[in-house]
Design an enzyme around this catalytic site. Structure first.
Site, PDB file in Angstrom:
ATOM      1  CB  THR A   1      -0.869   0.047   1.266  1.00 17.02           C
ATOM      2  OG1 THR A   1       0.018   0.001   2.401  1.00 17.02           O
ATOM      3  CG2 THR A   1      -1.852  -1.114   1.324  1.00 17.02           C
TER       4      THR A   1
ATOM      5  CG  HIS B   1       2.930  23.464  -0.629  1.00 19.81           C
ATOM      6  ND1 HIS B   1       1.577  23.737  -0.621  1.00 19.81           N
ATOM      7  CD2 HIS B   1       3.456  24.233  -1.627  1.00 19.81           C
ATOM      8  CE1 HIS B   1       1.299  24.640  -1.563  1.00 19.81           C
ATOM      9  NE2 HIS B   1       2.422  24.951  -2.198  1.00 19.81           N
TER      10      HIS B   1
ATOM     11  CG  HIS C   1       4.989  26.303   1.530  1.00 19.26           C
ATOM     12  ND1 HIS C   1       3.688  26.011   1.873  1.00 19.26           N
ATOM     13  CD2 HIS C   1       4.927  27.027   0.382  1.00 19.26           C
ATOM     14  CE1 HIS C   1       2.866  26.525   0.971  1.00 19.26           C
ATOM     15  NE2 HIS C   1       3.593  27.150   0.062  1.00 19.26           N
TER      16      HIS C   1
HETATM   17  C1  RB5 Z   1       2.569  -7.127   2.862  1.00 26.08           C
HETATM   18  O1  RB5 Z   1       1.632  -8.138   2.685  1.00 26.08           O
HETATM   19  C2  RB5 Z   1       1.851  -5.797   3.097  1.00 26.08           C
HETATM   20  O2  RB5 Z   1       1.256  -5.790   4.346  1.00 26.08           O
HETATM   21  C3  RB5 Z   1       2.834  -4.661   2.948  1.00 26.08           C
HETATM   22  O3  RB5 Z   1       3.412  -4.706   1.687  1.00 26.08           O
HETATM   23  C4  RB5 Z   1       2.267  -3.253   3.085  1.00 26.08           C
HETATM   24  O4  RB5 Z   1       1.145  -3.092   2.278  1.00 26.08           O
HETATM   25  C5  RB5 Z   1       2.087  -2.744   4.448  1.00 26.08           C
HETATM   26  O5  RB5 Z   1       1.758  -1.558   4.673  1.00 26.08           O
END
Ligand code: RB5
Length: 149
Positions: free
Chosen positions: A71, A102, A137
């Site tokens: 993520t 900024h 900033h």
């Molecule tokens: C791994 O499965 C996942 O948890 C990691 O890559 C990440 O997304 C964590 O924030």
């Protein structure tokens, strides 16, 4: 001849192919890439990779960093625990410009399960191609640094 700016890259296992694509692209833009892995696809722990890249930036060894996990969130949280690091997750080019202009961000975080390669490379270009604006900033970034101190 001036030396190319050094950019450190790291990821966890969830983002290895995207990290390698980012590395090739950043190199093609004329930067020196310091890719600290990992290379093999075994499951690993994003905090260690976030901290490792953050230390390279905090120490001055690399000017900027790009880190990736599934993520982009977990590795960003780890990197931001290192003193001197300002890291944001971006899934769009506007935010990537703004965290430089900024917030004087020194690390960009990407989610390999969130953005495709084409968008990720545009986000990287937006981040690397933008300078901090300073001025008001700068006052606000100094306030962030004061919290850290
Ligand atoms: C791994 O499965 C996942 O948890 C990691 O890559 C990440 O997304 C964590 O924030």
């Amino acid at each position: 001849m001036t030396q190319p700016t050094r950019i450190v890259l790291s990821s966890d296992h969830a983002a290895i192919p995207l990290r390698q694509a980012v590395a090739r692209h950043v190199e093609s833009l004329g930067y020196e890439v310091v890719d600290i892995g990992p290379v093999t696809p075994e499951s690993t722990h994003y905090p260690a990779h976030g901290e490792a890249a953050a230390q390279r930036v905090a120490s001055g060894d690399c000017a900027l960093g790009i880190i990736l996990c599934g993520t982009g969130q977990g590795i960003m949280m780890a990197a931001n625990k290192v003193k001197g690091i300002r890291c944001g997750v971006c899934s769009d080019t506007f935010s990537a410009r703004m965290i430089r202009a900024h917030n004087d961000a020194n690390i960009l975080s990407l989610g390999a399960r969130v953005v495709g390669e084409g968008l990720a490379l545009e986000i990287v270009e937006a981040f690397l191609g933008t300078e901090f604006e300073g001025g008001r900033h700068g006052t606000r970034v100094d306030m962030i640094k004061a919290i850290e101190a």
